[in-house]
Design a protein around this motif. Sequence first.
Motif, short mmCIF file in Angstrom:
data_model
loop_
_atom_site.label_atom_id
_atom_site.label_comp_id
_atom_site.label_asym_id
_atom_site.label_seq_id
_atom_site.Cartn_x
_atom_site.Cartn_y
_atom_site.Cartn_z
N VAL A 262 -36.79 -35.53 15.79
CA VAL A 262 -37.19 -36.68 14.97
C VAL A 262 -36.16 -36.92 13.86
O VAL A 262 -35.74 -38.06 13.62
N ILE A 263 -35.74 -35.85 13.21
CA ILE A 263 -34.75 -35.98 12.14
C ILE A 263 -33.43 -36.50 12.71
O ILE A 263 -32.80 -37.40 12.13
N LEU A 264 -33.01 -35.96 13.84
CA LEU A 264 -31.77 -36.42 14.48
C LEU A 264 -31.86 -37.90 14.85
O LEU A 264 -30.93 -38.67 14.59
N ALA A 265 -32.98 -38.31 15.42
CA ALA A 265 -33.17 -39.72 15.77
C ALA A 265 -33.12 -40.61 14.53
O ALA A 265 -32.54 -41.69 14.55
N GLY A 266 -33.70 -40.13 13.42
CA GLY A 266 -33.66 -40.89 12.17
C GLY A 266 -32.26 -41.02 11.62
O GLY A 266 -31.86 -42.08 11.11
N LEU A 267 -31.47 -39.96 11.71
CA LEU A 267 -30.08 -40.01 11.24
C LEU A 267 -29.25 -40.96 12.10
O LEU A 267 -28.41 -41.71 11.59
N ILE A 268 -29.50 -40.95 13.40
CA ILE A 268 -28.80 -41.89 14.28
C ILE A 268 -29.24 -43.32 13.97
O ILE A 268 -28.44 -44.26 14.04
N GLU A 269 -30.51 -43.49 13.58
CA GLU A 269 -30.99 -44.82 13.20
C GLU A 269 -30.18 -45.37 12.02
O GLU A 269 -29.88 -46.57 11.97
N VAL A 270 -29.83 -44.53 11.08
CA VAL A 270 -29.01 -44.96 9.94
C VAL A 270 -27.70 -45.54 10.46
O VAL A 270 -27.27 -46.62 10.00
N LEU A 271 -27.09 -44.87 11.41
CA LEU A 271 -25.82 -45.35 11.95
C LEU A 271 -25.95 -46.70 12.64
O LEU A 271 -25.13 -47.60 12.43
N TRP A 272 -26.99 -46.85 13.48
CA TRP A 272 -27.08 -48.13 14.18
C TRP A 272 -27.55 -49.26 13.27
O TRP A 272 -27.17 -50.42 13.47
N ALA A 273 -28.33 -48.94 12.25
CA ALA A 273 -28.73 -49.98 11.30
C ALA A 273 -27.51 -50.51 10.55
O ALA A 273 -27.37 -51.72 10.33
N ILE A 274 -26.62 -49.62 10.17
CA ILE A 274 -25.38 -50.04 9.52
C ILE A 274 -24.51 -50.80 10.51
O ILE A 274 -23.87 -51.79 10.17
N GLY A 275 -24.51 -50.35 11.76
CA GLY A 275 -23.76 -51.05 12.80
C GLY A 275 -24.23 -52.48 13.00
O GLY A 275 -23.43 -53.38 13.25
N LEU A 276 -25.54 -52.71 12.86
CA LEU A 276 -26.07 -54.07 13.01
C LEU A 276 -25.46 -55.01 11.97
O LEU A 276 -25.19 -56.18 12.25
#
Length: 113
Positions: free
Chosen positions: A8-22
Amino acid sequence: MNRNWVLVILAGLIEVLWAIGLKHSSNWLSWTGTILLIYLSFTILVKAIKSLPVATVYAIFTGIGTAGTVVVEMLIFGEAFSWTKVFFILLLLSGVVGLKLVTTESSKKGGAV
């Protein structure tokens, strides 16, 4: 902390990356990377949800993503710093930690109701 919470934590950290990518993607390569990060993030999240309570997992996932995105935007991309933002990020994170602390073994999938 078991393996599923680490996911869950890893998925959340990856979410930060794709949100910035958007926000910052400007060509086909960066958009492709953003789409791959979205896929990876949700694939990892689905694995975690199979044995953890969906509501708690999703709240923690989005909390990490929200707080992380705001912090990265302020530190790296020059978003205006505000103590009010910091206060509400800390409030959000305290709620996420609180949800994790009150999630008992019996509320997890497969546990007694």
